[in-house]
Design a protein around this motif. Structure first.
Motif, PDB file in Angstrom:
ATOM      1  N   HIS A  18       0.636  -1.331   0.264  1.00  0.00           N
ATOM      2  CA  HIS A  18       0.101   0.178  -0.094  1.00  0.00           C
ATOM      3  C   HIS A  18       0.874   1.227   0.862  1.00  0.00           C
ATOM      4  O   HIS A  18       0.151   2.293   0.229  1.00  0.00           O
ATOM      5  N   ALA A  19       1.762   1.294  -0.004  1.00  0.00           N
ATOM      6  CA  ALA A  19       2.858   1.954  -0.050  1.00  0.00           C
ATOM      7  C   ALA A  19       3.006   3.007  -1.115  1.00  0.00           C
ATOM      8  O   ALA A  19       3.338   2.435  -1.822  1.00  0.00           O
ATOM      9  N   ALA A  20       3.250   4.449  -1.561  1.00  0.00           N
ATOM     10  CA  ALA A  20       2.548   5.045  -2.567  1.00  0.00           C
ATOM     11  C   ALA A  20       3.486   5.302  -3.168  1.00  0.00           C
ATOM     12  O   ALA A  20       4.506   6.103  -1.682  1.00  0.00           O
ATOM     13  N   PRO A  21       4.113   5.351  -4.014  1.00  0.00           N
ATOM     14  CA  PRO A  21       5.677   6.234  -4.178  1.00  0.00           C
ATOM     15  C   PRO A  21       5.640   8.061  -4.097  1.00  0.00           C
ATOM     16  O   PRO A  21       4.609   8.808  -4.345  1.00  0.00           O
ATOM     17  N   GLU A  22       6.758   8.112  -3.477  1.00  0.00           N
ATOM     18  CA  GLU A  22       7.103  10.257  -3.367  1.00  0.00           C
ATOM     19  C   GLU A  22       7.207  10.415  -5.037  1.00  0.00           C
ATOM     20  O   GLU A  22       7.980  10.031  -5.671  1.00  0.00           O
ATOM     21  N   VAL A  23       6.575  11.555  -5.632  1.00  0.00           N
ATOM     22  CA  VAL A  23       6.495  11.934  -6.778  1.00  0.00           C
ATOM     23  C   VAL A  23       6.755  13.578  -6.647  1.00  0.00           C
ATOM     24  O   VAL A  23       6.478  14.565  -5.860  1.00  0.00           O
ATOM     25  N   HIS A  24       6.730  14.213  -7.841  1.00  0.00           N
ATOM     26  CA  HIS A  24       7.210  15.433  -8.701  1.00  0.00           C
ATOM     27  C   HIS A  24       5.934  15.822  -8.371  1.00  0.00           C
ATOM     28  O   HIS A  24       5.085  14.820  -9.676  1.00  0.00           O
ATOM     29  N   TYR A  25       5.307  16.671  -8.791  1.00  0.00           N
ATOM     30  CA  TYR A  25       4.021  17.736  -9.665  1.00  0.00           C
ATOM     31  C   TYR A  25       3.782  17.275 -10.491  1.00  0.00           C
ATOM     32  O   TYR A  25       2.804  17.399 -10.916  1.00  0.00           O
ATOM     33  N   GLU A  26       4.979  17.243 -10.903  1.00  0.00           N
ATOM     34  CA  GLU A  26       4.277  17.303 -12.863  1.00  0.00           C
ATOM     35  C   GLU A  26       4.236  16.026 -13.295  1.00  0.00           C
ATOM     36  O   GLU A  26       3.285  15.883 -14.781  1.00  0.00           O
ATOM     37  N   GLN A  27       4.444  14.196 -12.595  1.00  0.00           N
ATOM     38  CA  GLN A  27       3.861  13.221 -12.718  1.00  0.00           C
ATOM     39  C   GLN A  27       2.393  13.469 -12.166  1.00  0.00           C
ATOM     40  O   GLN A  27       2.147  11.959 -12.537  1.00  0.00           O
ATOM     41  N   CYS A  28       1.540  14.054 -11.924  1.00  0.00           N
ATOM     42  CA  CYS A  28       0.302  14.048 -11.329  1.00  0.00           C
ATOM     43  C   CYS A  28      -0.522  14.827 -12.310  1.00  0.00           C
ATOM     44  O   CYS A  28      -0.404  15.054 -13.561  1.00  0.00           O
ATOM     45  N   LYS A  29      -1.698  14.146 -12.821  1.00  0.00           N
ATOM     46  CA  LYS A  29      -2.943  14.599 -13.568  1.00  0.00           C
ATOM     47  C   LYS A  29      -2.848  16.101 -13.176  1.00  0.00           C
ATOM     48  O   LYS A  29      -3.365  16.263 -11.991  1.00  0.00           O
ATOM     49  N   THR A  30      -3.272  16.062 -14.080  1.00  0.00           N
ATOM     50  CA  THR A  30      -4.062  17.733 -14.211  1.00  0.00           C
ATOM     51  C   THR A  30      -4.985  17.906 -13.214  1.00  0.00           C
ATOM     52  O   THR A  30      -5.386  18.884 -12.932  1.00  0.00           O
ATOM     53  N   SER A  31      -6.115  17.063 -13.428  1.00  0.00           N
ATOM     54  CA  SER A  31      -7.300  16.919 -12.606  1.00  0.00           C
ATOM     55  C   SER A  31      -7.714  15.724 -11.955  1.00  0.00           C
ATOM     56  O   SER A  31      -7.398  15.212 -13.440  1.00  0.00           O
ATOM     57  N   PHE A  32      -8.609  15.424 -10.984  1.00  0.00           N
ATOM     58  CA  PHE A  32      -9.038  14.576 -10.693  1.00  0.00           C
ATOM     59  C   PHE A  32      -9.980  14.272  -9.695  1.00  0.00           C
ATOM     60  O   PHE A  32     -10.245  15.671  -9.149  1.00  0.00           O
ATOM     61  N   GLU A  33     -10.827  13.162  -9.869  1.00  0.00           N
ATOM     62  CA  GLU A  33     -12.152  13.046  -9.172  1.00  0.00           C
ATOM     63  C   GLU A  33     -11.812  11.920  -7.668  1.00  0.00           C
ATOM     64  O   GLU A  33     -11.565  11.495  -8.376  1.00  0.00           O
ATOM     65  N   TYR A  34     -12.284  12.526  -6.653  1.00  0.00           N
ATOM     66  CA  TYR A  34     -12.513  11.481  -5.936  1.00  0.00           C
ATOM     67  C   TYR A  34     -13.285  12.351  -4.309  1.00  0.00           C
ATOM     68  O   TYR A  34     -13.598  13.779  -3.878  1.00  0.00           O
ATOM     69  N   LEU A  35     -13.735  10.890  -3.941  1.00  0.00           N
ATOM     70  CA  LEU A  35     -15.378  11.073  -3.272  1.00  0.00           C
ATOM     71  C   LEU A  35     -16.119  11.864  -3.355  1.00  0.00           C
ATOM     72  O   LEU A  35     -16.803  13.447  -1.904  1.00  0.00           O
ATOM     73  N   GLY A  36     -16.303  12.300  -5.121  1.00  0.00           N
ATOM     74  CA  GLY A  36     -17.299  13.133  -5.252  1.00  0.00           C
ATOM     75  C   GLY A  36     -16.512  14.203  -5.359  1.00  0.00           C
ATOM     76  O   GLY A  36     -17.884  15.846  -5.505  1.00  0.00           O
ATOM     77  N   ALA A  37     -15.544  15.429  -5.170  1.00  0.00           N
ATOM     78  CA  ALA A  37     -15.079  15.923  -5.536  1.00  0.00           C
ATOM     79  C   ALA A  37     -13.705  16.303  -6.707  1.00  0.00           C
ATOM     80  O   ALA A  37     -13.371  15.300  -6.747  1.00  0.00           O
ATOM     81  N   SER A  38     -14.073  17.493  -7.391  1.00  0.00           N
ATOM     82  CA  SER A  38     -12.737  17.526  -8.338  1.00  0.00           C
ATOM     83  C   SER A  38     -12.059  18.150  -8.165  1.00  0.00           C
ATOM     84  O   SER A  38     -12.022  18.599  -7.337  1.00  0.00           O
TER      85      SER A  38
END
Length: 173
Positions: A18-38
């Motif tokens: 369950h450990a998630a990698p540590e990332v630079h923000y550039e590796q993130c999606k521009t937007s995402f949905e989580y628990l009913g919010a964008s």
């Protein structure tokens, strides 16, 4: 002793899975949905205080990552004001903007002042360029799935390919 060792190893394996990698923000999606919010940025929702995002590409099987806060860019509102970093709302801290409890993305710009965010529309990926092959040219290679045709006559080779209705055709020239 065996039971203790087995439970310790199981706990270690579960924490590794369950450990998630540590990332630079550039590796993130521009937007995402989580628990009913964008989210347009990152959130610490359900992550023990650490900022996270969904990734553009999975890393070692993980589709989300813990974001290094110093890599998160500045976000602005429609009036050009800087969003607070982080904005805190109902026990959640987020960098960037969210639609939580609102229809449009927003962030705090002061202690209790908020504004809607300026969200850049994602630019479409450029189309791949195509090479037109004349009927008189000779094919060096044509790929259809995992099959290759080499050194053939263009009209004859193409008629065979087209008659089989391939999903994709690649021509090397």
């Amino acid at each position: 002793m065996k039971k203790y060792l087995l439970s310790a190893l199981t706990g270690l394996l579960v924490s590794q899975v369950h450990a998630a990698p540590e990332v630079h923000y550039e590796q993130c999606k521009t937007s995402f949905e989580y628990l009913g919010a964008s989210y347009f940025g990152t959130t610490n929702k359900n992550n023990s205080g650490g900022q996270w995002c969904y990734l553009k590409s999975a890393i070692e099987g993980s589709t989300w990552g813990n974001v290094r806060v110093e890599t998160i860019p500045e976000f602005k509102t429609v009036t050009g004001k800087r969003c607070l970093s982080p904005s805190n709302y109902q026990g959640e801290a987020f960098y960037g903007c969210t639609t939580k409890a609102h229809t449009a993305p927003w962030c705090y710009v002061g202690e209790s002042a908020w504004e809607e965010c300026e969200i850049e529309e994602p630019q479409p990926e450029p189309l791949l360029s195509h090479t037109m092959v004349s009927e008189n040219s000779t094919l060096k290679r044509i790929a259809v799935g995992s099959c290759f045709k080499t050194q053939g006559d263009m009209p004859a080779a193409m008629s065979r390919v087209v008659s089989q209705s391939p999903d994709s055709v690649f021509v090397d020239g």
